[in-house]
Design a protein around this motif. Sequence first.
Motif, mmCIF file in Angstrom:
data_model
loop_
_atom_site.group_PDB
_atom_site.id
_atom_site.type_symbol
_atom_site.label_atom_id
_atom_site.label_comp_id
_atom_site.label_asym_id
_atom_site.label_seq_id
_atom_site.Cartn_x
_atom_site.Cartn_y
_atom_site.Cartn_z
ATOM 1 N N ASP A 18 15.997 -5.725 20.273
ATOM 2 C CA ASP A 18 16.779 -4.586 21.033
ATOM 3 C C ASP A 18 18.231 -4.739 20.884
ATOM 4 O OD1 ASP A 18 14.336 -3.490 21.780
ATOM 5 O OD2 ASP A 18 14.407 -4.725 23.768
ATOM 6 N N ALA A 58 19.576 -4.357 17.200
ATOM 7 C CA ALA A 58 19.483 -2.925 16.738
ATOM 8 C C ALA A 58 20.677 -2.262 17.474
ATOM 9 C CB ALA A 58 17.999 -2.168 17.200
ATOM 10 N N ARG A 65 21.205 3.114 23.371
ATOM 11 C CA ARG A 65 19.816 2.391 23.545
ATOM 12 C C ARG A 65 19.607 1.690 24.736
ATOM 13 N NH1 ARG A 65 17.282 1.455 18.123
ATOM 14 N NH2 ARG A 65 18.512 1.877 16.486
ATOM 15 N N LYS A 78 19.994 -9.099 8.435
ATOM 16 C CA LYS A 78 20.109 -7.616 8.146
ATOM 17 C C LYS A 78 21.455 -7.592 6.984
ATOM 18 C CE LYS A 78 19.902 -3.273 8.667
ATOM 19 N NZ LYS A 78 18.702 -2.441 8.193
ATOM 20 N N ARG A 123 23.766 -3.617 15.515
ATOM 21 C CA ARG A 123 23.725 -3.004 14.307
ATOM 22 C C ARG A 123 24.165 -1.238 14.052
ATOM 23 N NH1 ARG A 123 18.996 -5.989 13.062
ATOM 24 N NH2 ARG A 123 17.809 -4.199 13.486
ATOM 25 N N ASP A 124 24.060 -0.876 15.180
ATOM 26 C CA ASP A 124 24.485 0.372 15.445
ATOM 27 C C ASP A 124 25.945 0.449 15.336
ATOM 28 O OD1 ASP A 124 22.330 1.623 15.486
ATOM 29 O OD2 ASP A 124 21.981 1.646 17.977
#
Length: 360
Positions: A312, A315, A287, A353, A318-319
Motif C-alpha cells: 500500500d 504504491a 490512497r 519498481k 510511487r504516485d
Amino acid sequence: MSPRLLWYIPNQARPGHRGDDVVAGHNSLETLTAQATALEEHGWDGALLGTGWGRPDTFTVAAALAARTTTFQPLIAVRPGYWRPAHFASAAATLDHLTGGRVLVNVVSGEDNPAAYGDDAADRDARYARTREFMRIVRRLWTEEDVTHHGEHFRVTGSTVQPRPAVRGARRHPPLYFGGASPAAERVAATEADVQLFWGEPLADVAERIDRLKGLADRLGRTHPPLEFGLRVTTVVRDTTGEAWADAEDRVAAMAQGRIARDVNWNAAAGQRRLLDLAERGEVLDRNLYTAPGRYGGAGAATTWLVGSAADVAASLRDYQALGITHFVLSDTPYLPELVRQGDRLLPLLRHKSRHNGVT
C-alpha cells in the motif's frame, strides 16, 4: 534516476521523541551508531539529522556517525546564523572530502531560539533573505576560489575553501536540500536549492507546487541544474492493511489523550498550517494519507501519515515518484525497529519498481 531513500535519526536531548522507545543512553554514540549501521544493513542510503538549539549538535553527530560507517549519508540540517557561511562551507567540505562524498545538507530557516546562541531574531522575510545569501556563498565557496561577497547579511573576502568537496560525476558538491511553503521560501528554493522537500501533502497539492516552483525557477533566472524534489513523511507499515490502520488509529487515540506529547512547534510555520488544514478536507486523502494526527499535535513529518501494508505504502510513494519526487525521507516510531521493518519490506518494492522501469 533511482530514488534516494533516507530515514530519520532522532538526535534529541530527551528520549521518547514522537512516541519512540524510552531507553537509557538514547543519544549515546553507541545508540546512534546502531541506527546508522542498521540503515546500511537494511538498504537505506542515509538519514536526516534534525537541528535546533538545546539538542545534540547536528554536525558533530553526523561527523561521528560518518566515521563509524562506510556508505551512510547524513542529511545534516543546519541554520544560517548558528553557522556563518564560510565556517560551514569549510566544515562540510572537509567532512565530504573525508567520507568520499557522503554529505547531504538540509538548510533550515524556521524559527528557533537565536538569542541562545548569539544570533539576532528576524522576521520571516529577513530569515529567507539571509538563507538565500547563505546558500549562494556556500555554493560559491565549494566551487570557486578567491571568493569575495559583501552582502546584506554576510561578508567574505578572498576566501578559498580547502580541501574541496568530493567530485563524483555530475556531483560537484553536497546537495542543498531546502523546505518551506511560503512565497518567500519558494523563491529561495527556485533559485538556490538543489532539492525542495515537501511534507506529506495530497498528490494534487504537490503537483501544483512542483509546477509553480518550476515556473518560478524560469522566471527568476535559475542558473543551477534543474531543481529536484523530495518528500518527508511518516510511513506506518504493517503486515496487512488492517493491522496498519488499527495501529495508526490507536496511536492517534493516545495522542488525543495526551499520552504522546504534542510537538511544541505544531502550528508555527506556513507549511505546517497547510498540513493542519488538510484535516478539514477529510481524514483520509488520496490512497492512504491519514490527516488525523495533525488534529492532536502531530507536527512536520508527523502531521500526516501514509498508512498500510508495504505494498500500500509503496504504491503511494510511487504516485509521488510519478510527479517527479526522487528523494524520500521516511520515518516511524520506534525508530530502530521500524527502520529495519521498512528497510526489509518497503524499500525492495521501491527499488524493484525503478529497476523494472529500466531506471538506474
